[in-house]
Design a protein around this motif. Structure first.
Motif, mmCIF file in Angstrom:
data_model
loop_
_atom_site.group_PDB
_atom_site.id
_atom_site.type_symbol
_atom_site.label_atom_id
_atom_site.label_comp_id
_atom_site.label_asym_id
_atom_site.label_seq_id
_atom_site.Cartn_x
_atom_site.Cartn_y
_atom_site.Cartn_z
ATOM 1 N N THR A 39 -13.073 -5.573 -74.425
ATOM 2 C CA THR A 39 -13.172 -7.030 -74.567
ATOM 3 C C THR A 39 -12.716 -7.780 -73.321
ATOM 4 O O THR A 39 -12.821 -9.004 -73.265
ATOM 5 N N VAL A 40 -12.231 -7.058 -72.327
ATOM 6 C CA VAL A 40 -11.686 -7.700 -71.126
ATOM 7 C C VAL A 40 -12.818 -8.151 -70.195
ATOM 8 O O VAL A 40 -13.709 -7.366 -69.861
ATOM 9 N N HIS A 41 -12.771 -9.411 -69.792
ATOM 10 C CA HIS A 41 -13.753 -9.947 -68.837
ATOM 11 C C HIS A 41 -13.230 -9.898 -67.404
ATOM 12 O O HIS A 41 -14.012 -9.706 -66.464
ATOM 13 N N ALA A 42 -11.942 -10.123 -67.244
ATOM 14 C CA ALA A 42 -11.387 -10.168 -65.891
ATOM 15 C C ALA A 42 -9.908 -9.823 -65.920
ATOM 16 O O ALA A 42 -9.221 -10.045 -66.921
ATOM 17 N N VAL A 43 -9.442 -9.263 -64.810
ATOM 18 C CA VAL A 43 -8.038 -8.906 -64.647
ATOM 19 C C VAL A 43 -7.577 -9.406 -63.280
ATOM 20 O O VAL A 43 -8.253 -9.158 -62.272
ATOM 21 N N CYS A 44 -6.470 -10.114 -63.252
ATOM 22 C CA CYS A 44 -5.858 -10.472 -61.971
ATOM 23 C C CYS A 44 -4.459 -9.873 -61.939
ATOM 24 O O CYS A 44 -3.628 -10.176 -62.796
ATOM 25 N N LEU A 45 -4.233 -9.034 -60.972
ATOM 26 C CA LEU A 45 -2.949 -8.369 -60.809
ATOM 27 C C LEU A 45 -2.255 -8.918 -59.571
ATOM 28 O O LEU A 45 -2.763 -8.796 -58.459
ATOM 29 N N GLY A 46 -1.104 -9.549 -59.784
ATOM 30 C CA GLY A 46 -0.271 -9.973 -58.670
ATOM 31 C C GLY A 46 0.915 -9.044 -58.597
ATOM 32 O O GLY A 46 1.756 -9.043 -59.498
ATOM 33 N N VAL A 47 0.989 -8.249 -57.553
ATOM 34 C CA VAL A 47 2.021 -7.208 -57.510
ATOM 35 C C VAL A 47 2.710 -7.183 -56.153
ATOM 36 O O VAL A 47 2.062 -7.337 -55.104
ATOM 37 N N SER A 48 4.015 -7.014 -56.175
ATOM 38 C CA SER A 48 4.749 -6.881 -54.921
ATOM 39 C C SER A 48 4.352 -5.565 -54.260
ATOM 40 O O SER A 48 4.004 -4.598 -54.930
ATOM 41 N N GLY A 49 4.390 -5.546 -52.957
ATOM 42 C CA GLY A 49 3.990 -4.341 -52.233
ATOM 43 C C GLY A 49 2.542 -4.369 -51.769
ATOM 44 O O GLY A 49 2.096 -3.456 -51.074
ATOM 45 N N VAL A 50 1.799 -5.421 -52.146
ATOM 46 C CA VAL A 50 0.431 -5.578 -51.652
ATOM 47 C C VAL A 50 0.501 -6.405 -50.372
ATOM 48 O O VAL A 50 0.569 -7.630 -50.404
ATOM 49 N N ASN A 51 0.511 -5.715 -49.259
ATOM 50 C CA ASN A 51 0.726 -6.370 -47.967
ATOM 51 C C ASN A 51 -0.433 -6.185 -46.998
ATOM 52 O O ASN A 51 -0.398 -6.694 -45.885
ATOM 53 N N HIS A 52 -1.469 -5.452 -47.422
ATOM 54 C CA HIS A 52 -2.561 -5.104 -46.525
ATOM 55 C C HIS A 52 -3.793 -4.801 -47.376
ATOM 56 O O HIS A 52 -3.670 -4.383 -48.534
ATOM 57 N N PRO A 53 -5.002 -5.006 -46.827
ATOM 58 C CA PRO A 53 -6.220 -4.684 -47.593
ATOM 59 C C PRO A 53 -6.250 -3.258 -48.136
ATOM 60 O O PRO A 53 -6.837 -3.011 -49.195
ATOM 61 N N THR A 54 -5.613 -2.321 -47.442
ATOM 62 C CA THR A 54 -5.588 -0.949 -47.967
ATOM 63 C C THR A 54 -4.776 -0.864 -49.255
ATOM 64 O O THR A 54 -5.102 -0.067 -50.147
ATOM 65 N N ASP A 55 -3.720 -1.693 -49.375
ATOM 66 C CA ASP A 55 -2.952 -1.746 -50.615
ATOM 67 C C ASP A 55 -3.814 -2.291 -51.746
ATOM 68 O O ASP A 55 -3.802 -1.769 -52.867
ATOM 69 N N GLN A 56 -4.566 -3.346 -51.458
ATOM 70 C CA GLN A 56 -5.451 -3.928 -52.459
ATOM 71 C C GLN A 56 -6.488 -2.919 -52.933
ATOM 72 O O GLN A 56 -6.733 -2.766 -54.131
ATOM 73 N N GLU A 57 -7.094 -2.226 -51.990
ATOM 74 C CA GLU A 57 -8.153 -1.281 -52.342
ATOM 75 C C GLU A 57 -7.610 -0.124 -53.168
ATOM 76 O O GLU A 57 -8.274 0.352 -54.099
ATOM 77 N N ARG A 58 -6.414 0.338 -52.845
ATOM 78 C CA ARG A 58 -5.811 1.429 -53.611
ATOM 79 C C ARG A 58 -5.641 1.035 -55.070
ATOM 80 O O ARG A 58 -5.995 1.784 -55.984
ATOM 81 N N ILE A 59 -5.113 -0.179 -55.293
ATOM 82 C CA ILE A 59 -4.874 -0.625 -56.664
ATOM 83 C C ILE A 59 -6.181 -0.947 -57.371
ATOM 84 O O ILE A 59 -6.344 -0.681 -58.569
ATOM 85 N N LEU A 60 -7.146 -1.493 -56.650
ATOM 86 C CA LEU A 60 -8.462 -1.736 -57.245
ATOM 87 C C LEU A 60 -9.088 -0.434 -57.727
ATOM 88 O O LEU A 60 -9.723 -0.389 -58.794
ATOM 89 N N ASN A 61 -8.902 0.630 -56.972
ATOM 90 C CA ASN A 61 -9.432 1.926 -57.387
ATOM 91 C C ASN A 61 -8.780 2.403 -58.677
ATOM 92 O O ASN A 61 -9.443 2.990 -59.544
ATOM 93 N N TRP A 62 -7.463 2.165 -58.820
ATOM 94 C CA TRP A 62 -6.795 2.506 -60.089
ATOM 95 C C TRP A 62 -7.434 1.745 -61.244
ATOM 96 O O TRP A 62 -7.757 2.327 -62.283
ATOM 97 N N LEU A 63 -7.629 0.444 -61.039
ATOM 98 C CA LEU A 63 -8.160 -0.400 -62.106
ATOM 99 C C LEU A 63 -9.598 -0.031 -62.457
ATOM 100 O O LEU A 63 -9.995 -0.097 -63.628
ATOM 101 N N ARG A 64 -10.386 0.348 -61.451
ATOM 102 C CA ARG A 64 -11.783 0.717 -61.712
ATOM 103 C C ARG A 64 -11.898 1.942 -62.602
ATOM 104 O O ARG A 64 -12.887 2.120 -63.320
ATOM 105 N N GLU A 65 -10.876 2.799 -62.549
ATOM 106 C CA GLU A 65 -10.888 3.988 -63.408
ATOM 107 C C GLU A 65 -10.506 3.656 -64.845
ATOM 108 O O GLU A 65 -10.752 4.451 -65.754
ATOM 109 N N ILE A 66 -9.905 2.492 -65.058
ATOM 110 C CA ILE A 66 -9.438 2.104 -66.387
ATOM 111 C C ILE A 66 -10.460 1.237 -67.117
ATOM 112 O O ILE A 66 -10.713 1.429 -68.311
#
Length: 362
Positions: free
Chosen positions: A105-132
């Motif tokens: 039922t989820v349409h969108a997810v916005c994750l604001g997380v400490s430790g996201v300091n670079h596009p590589t950090d964003q992409e790593r977490i996006l990959n986690w979310l894409r698997e879920i």
């Protein structure tokens, strides 16, 4: 933030937790699906679930929180990738369960997380979310400071946010989309205005007073009593037995108490912290020219975090605002009435509406 149900401007937030039911008949909009907002800090992770209203350009008032869950740290720099990922999945699952919803039922997810300091950090977490999540779900990953800013501006990315809790960071957005940050590099690299920075300086002052390198201070007895220790020598073992940032930052109230008792050492620690926090805001404002050409332009400064809460005579947040306004009289301090996780959910909704508008125009 302690009161999540009060108004912020003209938008209220009400929390409603209904387990094991289909909300499609409740009139709360969740029959159209839901949006998840997550605030992942150094100390804890909070997830909220709000209904998705696809046919509306404005959010309903009051805004309904269908489910809310809290878990531990999700900063991968602090706890490692596996633990951070497990925490995120756990807290989202619990919020969905409390709302009577599920992953589909989820349409969108916005994750604001400490430790996201670079596009590589964003992409790593996006990959986690894409698997879920299923492929149709819109996924957005930001630094937790962005969610905190949105909690004060109701999802609009303009102005500056100052977070001062266990850690600290200043982050800002100009109206043209440019963004900038200052501080937020962690305790090793000198976030001295943070709770950790204040308490670490206090512990150092106690050791220096004990071995003769520094002046005597009320901090010695105050901190030893708080920790149930009998001698400053025992501080060494206490500190390194578990040098977690939050554990040390929890000593900030003892520092404030000593400053209120006119202790010179404690007062200097807090004055220095105020200067550091104000300087990080000033750096962002200048990078983005938020104050306008004449330096007097209006812009919001969202104030978030336990260090800035106005509940003591020695008010760190008030002193920081005073320093900022001396240079930028147009700065408008805001203390959000909704938590950053709700700010993250509002961001997701705004991103969805913007993409929908752009698709209609193209």
């Amino acid at each position: 933030m302690n009161n999540y149900g009060e108004s912020n401007g003209d938008l209220n937030v009400h929390e409603k937790q209904v387990e094991g039911r289909d909300h499609g008949e409740n009139g709360d909009g969740s029959g159209n699906g839901v949006i998840l907002g997550i605030d992942g800090g150094t100390t804890s992770t909070v997830c909220v679930c709000i209904p998705f209203f696809p046919s509306s350009n404005t959010l309903p008032k009051p805004l309904l929180v269908l489910g809310r869950a809290v878990s531990g740290c999700s900063n991968h720099n602090s706890v490692g990738e596996t633990a951070a990922r497990d925490t995120l999945e756990e807290v989202m699952a619990e919020a969905l369960s409390k709302s009577g919803s599920n992953w589909s039922t989820v349409h969108a997810v916005c994750l604001g997380v400490s430790g996201v300091n670079h596009p590589t950090d964003q992409e790593r977490i996006l990959n986690w979310l894409r698997e879920i999540f299923p492929s149709h779900v819109k996924l957005y990953v930001q630094n937790d400071a962005v969610a905190a800013l949105a909690s004060g501006t109701m999802g609009k990315l303009h102005g500056c946010v100052l977070i001062a809790g266990t850690g600290c960071i200043s982050y800002g957005f100009a109206e043209d989309g440019r963004e900038a940050r200052a501080s937020g590099a962690g305790p090793v690299l000198g976030d001295w205005g943070s709770g950790y920075g204040i308490a670490a300086k206090a512990l150092t002052a106690v050791i220096r007073a004990h071995d003769g390198r520094g002046q005597q201070t009320l901090l010695t007895n105050k901190i030893l009593k708080a920790l149930c220790l009998s001698s400053p020598d025992e501080l060494i073992g206490w500190t390194y037995a578990d040098p977690s940032w939050a554990r040390i930052a929890a000593l900030v109230p003892e520092v404030v108490s000593c400053a209120e008792a006119c202790d010179e050492v404690a007062t200097k620690i807090l004055v220095d912290a105020v200067q550091d926090l104000a300087l990080s805001v000033k750096a962002v404002v200048q990078k983005l020219s938020l104050c306008g050409e004449d330096g007097n332009g209006f812009f919001p400064v969202v104030m978030v975090g336990g260090v800035l809460e106005a509940n003591r005579t020695w008010d760190i947040g008030k002193e920081v605002v005073k320093c900022i306004k001396e240079q930028f009289p147009g700065a408008h301090p805001i203390r959000p009435q909704v938590e950053p996780a709700v700010g993250a959910a509002l961001l997701a909704w705004n991103f969805l509406m913007k993409e929908s508008t752009e698709n209609c125009d193209s």
